[in-house]
Design an enzyme around this catalytic site. Structure first.
Site, PDB file in Angstrom:
ATOM      1  N   ASP A  10      -2.149   3.391   5.847  1.00  0.00           N
ATOM      2  CA  ASP A  10      -2.569   2.036   6.160  1.00  0.00           C
ATOM      3  C   ASP A  10      -3.841   1.740   5.360  1.00  0.00           C
ATOM      4  O   ASP A  10      -4.529   2.670   4.916  1.00  0.00           O
ATOM      5  CB  ASP A  10      -2.811   1.907   7.656  1.00  0.00           C
ATOM      6  CG  ASP A  10      -3.108   0.480   8.072  1.00  0.00           C
ATOM      7  OD1 ASP A  10      -2.465  -0.439   7.531  1.00  0.00           O
ATOM      8  OD2 ASP A  10      -3.990   0.280   8.927  1.00  0.00           O
ATOM      9  N   ASP A  12      -6.482  -1.240   6.014  1.00  0.00           N
ATOM     10  CA  ASP A  12      -7.644  -1.620   6.816  1.00  0.00           C
ATOM     11  C   ASP A  12      -7.846  -0.632   7.964  1.00  0.00           C
ATOM     12  O   ASP A  12      -6.915  -0.343   8.723  1.00  0.00           O
ATOM     13  CB  ASP A  12      -7.481  -3.040   7.364  1.00  0.00           C
ATOM     14  CG  ASP A  12      -7.530  -4.083   6.253  1.00  0.00           C
ATOM     15  OD1 ASP A  12      -8.576  -4.181   5.590  1.00  0.00           O
ATOM     16  OD2 ASP A  12      -6.520  -4.780   6.038  1.00  0.00           O
ATOM     17  N   ASP A 206      -4.683   3.912  11.657  1.00  0.00           N
ATOM     18  CA  ASP A 206      -5.756   3.830  12.647  1.00  0.00           C
ATOM     19  C   ASP A 206      -5.282   3.173  13.938  1.00  0.00           C
ATOM     20  O   ASP A 206      -6.078   2.963  14.846  1.00  0.00           O
ATOM     21  CB  ASP A 206      -6.945   3.050  12.081  1.00  0.00           C
ATOM     22  CG  ASP A 206      -6.640   1.571  11.908  1.00  0.00           C
ATOM     23  OD1 ASP A 206      -5.553   1.245  11.383  1.00  0.00           O
ATOM     24  OD2 ASP A 206      -7.480   0.738  12.301  1.00  0.00           O
TER      25      ASP A 206
END
Length: 263
Positions: A10, A12, A206
């Site tokens: 991922d 961000d 995240d």
């Protein structure tokens, strides 16, 4: 298990925070590049093209090729091309989505389209949303790039694709098909784009509800980083677990050949 891995990551919260580099992310990308380890940076954000995102990442100090960036817009275009090649769509979105659809030969129109395709934008238009509602009511199939209800900004949360999709769904009674994470379809399309197999691929994210879930459902090993949305405590609330939990991608530097040393 040791061997050659393919890395899906991922963006961000894993590599960057807004316009700032997550410490260690540059070293991780440099190590993967130097060792010839295949990797893709994934994002549910459909606003930008891979070229735009490459420029954004370069400004933070990350050198990621365009070909190593996979967005929900590209996954959506790939899906539509497999379902109805050469079709038509009414699109609410920005260049990342419209470019991806043009590149697969889709016609963008507000006259009797095959699909209404909803993506991310910072300028949602009431007129465009109303048109989308009427087209869905008239029989257009409803697709959305991703289900994220909000997105981050310096001032706080912004309404994102999932929130606007909920508005259209409430007005029409028709739920969209979401292509992006946590749909494992996005992971599988990413794997196909680099010719990788799930058995030797890992997903770093995240968020438990999108990154880890979609990785798990696509048959990948998963690594949760605590540098973004999900913390160690919130991760325990979910009925599934990542393969490994680390503080940030800095913990992988120097060990990318064997990211699961305890296995």
């Amino acid at each position: 298990m040791t061997g050659r891995w393919t890395y899906l990551m991922d963006m961000d919260g894993v590599l960057v925070h807004e316009e700032h580099l997550v410490p260690g992310a540059d070293e991780l990308i440099a190590e993967l590049t130097a060792t010839g380890t295949p990797f893709l940076v994934l994002t549910n954000n459909s606003i930008y093209t891979p070229r735009d995102l490459r420029a954004r990442l370069l400004r933070t100090g990350l050198d990621v090729p365009e070909t190593a960036i996979w967005t929900s817009a590209l996954a959506t275009a790939r899906f539509l091309d497999s379902q109805r090649p050469g079709g038509s769509a009414f699109v609410i979105g920005e260049a990342g989505l419209t470019t991806a659809l043009h590149e697969i030969g889709y016609v963008l129109t507000d006259r009797d389209p095959d699909y209404v395709v909803l993506g991310e934008t910072r300028t949602y238009s009431f007129t465009a949303i109303t048109r989308a509602i009427r087209l869905v009511e008239a029989g257009a199939r409803f697709i959305a790039t991703n289900p994220d209800a909000t997105g981050p900004s310096r001032e706080g949360s912004l309404p994102a694709t999932g929130s606007v999709a909920a508005l259209i769904e409430r007005a029409t009674g028709r739920a969209p098909y979401y292509v992006g994470k946590p749909n494992p379809l996005m992971m599988r399309s990413a794997l196909r784009s680099v010719g990788a197999h799930s058995e030797h691929t890992l997903m770093i994210g995240d968020r438990m509800d999108t990154d880890v879930r979609s990785g798990l459902e696509a048959g990948l090993r998963t690594i949760l980083v605590l540098s973004g949305i999900s913390g160690a405590t919130t991760a325990e609330l979910f009925p599934y677990r990542p393969t490994r939990v680390i503080g940030s991608v800095a913990d992988l530097v120097g060990g990318t050949a064997d990211p699961f040393p305890e296995s």
